[in-house]
Design a protein around this motif. Structure first.
Motif, PDB file in Angstrom:
ATOM      1  N   SER A  37      11.524 -13.149  44.649  1.00  0.00           N
ATOM      2  CA  SER A  37      12.705 -12.811  43.202  1.00  0.00           C
ATOM      3  C   SER A  37      11.914 -13.300  42.198  1.00  0.00           C
ATOM      4  N   ALA A  38      12.088 -14.207  42.384  1.00  0.00           N
ATOM      5  CA  ALA A  38      11.215 -15.124  40.957  1.00  0.00           C
ATOM      6  C   ALA A  38      10.188 -14.876  41.012  1.00  0.00           C
ATOM      7  N   LEU A  39       9.264 -14.629  41.733  1.00  0.00           N
ATOM      8  CA  LEU A  39       7.525 -14.170  41.034  1.00  0.00           C
ATOM      9  C   LEU A  39       8.301 -12.841  40.358  1.00  0.00           C
ATOM     10  N   ASP A  40       8.193 -12.154  41.513  1.00  0.00           N
ATOM     11  CA  ASP A  40       8.986 -10.275  40.634  1.00  0.00           C
ATOM     12  C   ASP A  40       8.970 -10.777  38.866  1.00  0.00           C
ATOM     13  N   LYS A  41       9.906 -11.460  39.188  1.00  0.00           N
ATOM     14  CA  LYS A  41      10.434 -11.726  37.495  1.00  0.00           C
ATOM     15  C   LYS A  41       9.513 -11.733  36.740  1.00  0.00           C
ATOM     16  N   GLN A  42       9.121 -13.331  37.390  1.00  0.00           N
ATOM     17  CA  GLN A  42       7.885 -13.973  35.866  1.00  0.00           C
ATOM     18  C   GLN A  42       6.839 -13.579  35.998  1.00  0.00           C
ATOM     19  N   LEU A  43       5.825 -12.480  37.575  1.00  0.00           N
ATOM     20  CA  LEU A  43       4.849 -12.119  37.739  1.00  0.00           C
ATOM     21  C   LEU A  43       4.894 -11.075  37.625  1.00  0.00           C
ATOM     22  N   GLY A  44       4.651 -10.191  38.718  1.00  0.00           N
ATOM     23  CA  GLY A  44       4.714  -8.657  39.413  1.00  0.00           C
ATOM     24  C   GLY A  44       4.155  -9.739  40.066  1.00  0.00           C
ATOM     25  N   THR A  45       3.927  -8.250  41.530  1.00  0.00           N
ATOM     26  CA  THR A  45       3.106  -8.727  42.446  1.00  0.00           C
ATOM     27  C   THR A  45       2.095  -8.502  42.042  1.00  0.00           C
ATOM     28  N   ASN A  46       1.299  -7.917  41.384  1.00  0.00           N
ATOM     29  CA  ASN A  46      -0.342  -7.501  41.185  1.00  0.00           C
ATOM     30  C   ASN A  46      -0.681  -8.608  40.616  1.00  0.00           C
ATOM     31  N   LYS A  47      -0.230  -8.913  39.658  1.00  0.00           N
ATOM     32  CA  LYS A  47      -0.485 -10.357  39.053  1.00  0.00           C
ATOM     33  C   LYS A  47      -0.352 -11.235  39.933  1.00  0.00           C
ATOM     34  N   PHE A  48       0.732 -12.028  40.906  1.00  0.00           N
ATOM     35  CA  PHE A  48      -0.015 -12.745  41.670  1.00  0.00           C
ATOM     36  C   PHE A  48      -1.120 -12.865  42.636  1.00  0.00           C
ATOM     37  N   GLN A  49      -1.513 -11.350  43.107  1.00  0.00           N
ATOM     38  CA  GLN A  49      -2.716 -10.647  43.626  1.00  0.00           C
ATOM     39  C   GLN A  49      -4.055 -11.076  43.712  1.00  0.00           C
ATOM     40  N   GLU A  50      -3.984 -10.737  41.644  1.00  0.00           N
ATOM     41  CA  GLU A  50      -5.007 -11.371  40.736  1.00  0.00           C
ATOM     42  C   GLU A  50      -4.937 -12.862  41.114  1.00  0.00           C
ATOM     43  N   LEU A  51      -4.237 -13.131  41.205  1.00  0.00           N
ATOM     44  CA  LEU A  51      -4.389 -14.635  40.296  1.00  0.00           C
ATOM     45  C   LEU A  51      -4.994 -15.290  41.835  1.00  0.00           C
ATOM     46  N   VAL A  52      -4.351 -14.855  43.291  1.00  0.00           N
ATOM     47  CA  VAL A  52      -5.135 -15.523  44.223  1.00  0.00           C
ATOM     48  C   VAL A  52      -6.639 -15.027  44.769  1.00  0.00           C
ATOM     49  N   HIS A  53      -6.956 -13.943  44.429  1.00  0.00           N
ATOM     50  CA  HIS A  53      -8.298 -13.254  43.680  1.00  0.00           C
ATOM     51  C   HIS A  53      -9.162 -14.286  43.315  1.00  0.00           C
ATOM     52  N   GLU A  54      -8.985 -14.240  42.144  1.00  0.00           N
ATOM     53  CA  GLU A  54      -9.270 -15.045  41.061  1.00  0.00           C
ATOM     54  C   GLU A  54      -9.931 -16.823  41.846  1.00  0.00           C
ATOM     55  N   ALA A  55      -8.435 -16.956  42.230  1.00  0.00           N
ATOM     56  CA  ALA A  55      -8.502 -18.780  43.128  1.00  0.00           C
ATOM     57  C   ALA A  55      -9.510 -18.660  43.850  1.00  0.00           C
ATOM     58  N   PHE A  56      -9.877 -17.394  44.833  1.00  0.00           N
ATOM     59  CA  PHE A  56     -10.676 -18.108  46.144  1.00  0.00           C
ATOM     60  C   PHE A  56     -12.235 -17.290  45.492  1.00  0.00           C
ATOM     61  N   SER A  57     -12.086 -16.425  44.634  1.00  0.00           N
ATOM     62  CA  SER A  57     -13.711 -15.953  43.805  1.00  0.00           C
ATOM     63  C   SER A  57     -14.241 -17.412  43.182  1.00  0.00           C
ATOM     64  N   ILE A  58     -13.089 -18.336  42.414  1.00  0.00           N
ATOM     65  CA  ILE A  58     -14.187 -19.572  42.096  1.00  0.00           C
ATOM     66  C   ILE A  58     -14.103 -20.552  43.194  1.00  0.00           C
ATOM     67  N   MET A  59     -13.025 -20.726  43.905  1.00  0.00           N
ATOM     68  CA  MET A  59     -13.388 -21.684  45.406  1.00  0.00           C
ATOM     69  C   MET A  59     -14.851 -20.782  45.998  1.00  0.00           C
ATOM     70  N   GLY A  60     -15.239 -19.745  45.733  1.00  0.00           N
ATOM     71  CA  GLY A  60     -16.953 -19.584  46.688  1.00  0.00           C
ATOM     72  C   GLY A  60     -17.490 -19.757  45.294  1.00  0.00           C
ATOM     73  N   SER A  61     -17.692 -19.820  44.519  1.00  0.00           N
ATOM     74  CA  SER A  61     -18.718 -19.974  43.673  1.00  0.00           C
ATOM     75  C   SER A  61     -19.525 -21.633  43.614  1.00  0.00           C
ATOM     76  N   PHE A  62     -20.817 -21.031  43.308  1.00  0.00           N
ATOM     77  CA  PHE A  62     -22.024 -22.220  42.860  1.00  0.00           C
ATOM     78  C   PHE A  62     -21.001 -23.019  41.370  1.00  0.00           C
ATOM     79  N   PHE A  63     -21.215 -24.374  41.453  1.00  0.00           N
ATOM     80  CA  PHE A  63     -21.041 -25.001  40.831  1.00  0.00           C
ATOM     81  C   PHE A  63     -21.961 -25.784  40.620  1.00  0.00           C
ATOM     82  N   ALA A  64     -22.977 -26.180  39.110  1.00  0.00           N
ATOM     83  CA  ALA A  64     -23.534 -26.597  38.934  1.00  0.00           C
ATOM     84  C   ALA A  64     -23.450 -28.272  39.663  1.00  0.00           C
TER      85      ALA A  64
END
Length: 114
Positions: A37-64
């Motif tokens: 309920s706190a998440l839905d009020k603050q962000l919404g479901t889609n925003k949380f999923q986007e954050l998780v996907h973006e974090a996973f994408s960044i963790m798999g990236s090549f950092f020079a």
């Protein structure tokens, strides 16, 4: 999840198990750890999923920077990877702070008998 997989198999459509497992994981995190309920009020479901996907994408990236410490930072800044990293983790920090504040707020009401 099982129901969704069985429905897809009834229509003989391909099933993306990675996507199904990610959705299940996000659902469990939302329900148990982060107070849905706190998440839905603050962000919404889609925003949380986007954050998780973006974090996973960044963790798999090549950092020079990991391979070339003296010049890698410049390369990561130039490619925009450093900015994506900062923005994603800033957004995640805000989310976590909101969830913590909501939990503290609920605890105060319980202790006060409200």
């Amino acid at each position: 999840m099982i129901e969704s997989i069985s429905q897809s198999s009834a229509y003989e459509t391909p099933i993306n198990l990675t996507q199904k497992m990610m959705a299940l994981t996000i659902h469990i995190i939302r329900e148990v750890a982060l107070c849905k309920s706190a998440l839905d009020k603050q962000l919404g479901t889609n925003k949380f999923q986007e954050l998780v996907h973006e974090a996973f994408s960044i963790m798999g990236s090549f950092f020079a920077f990991d391979f070339f410490p003296y010049v890698g930072y410049i390369i990561d800044k130039t490619t925009g990877l450093h900015g994506r990293l900062e923005k994603t983790f800033r957004d995640l920090d805000l989310l976590y702070q909101k969830v913590i504040d909501d939990h503290l707020h609920i605890e105060r009401h319980v202790k006060l008998g409200s």
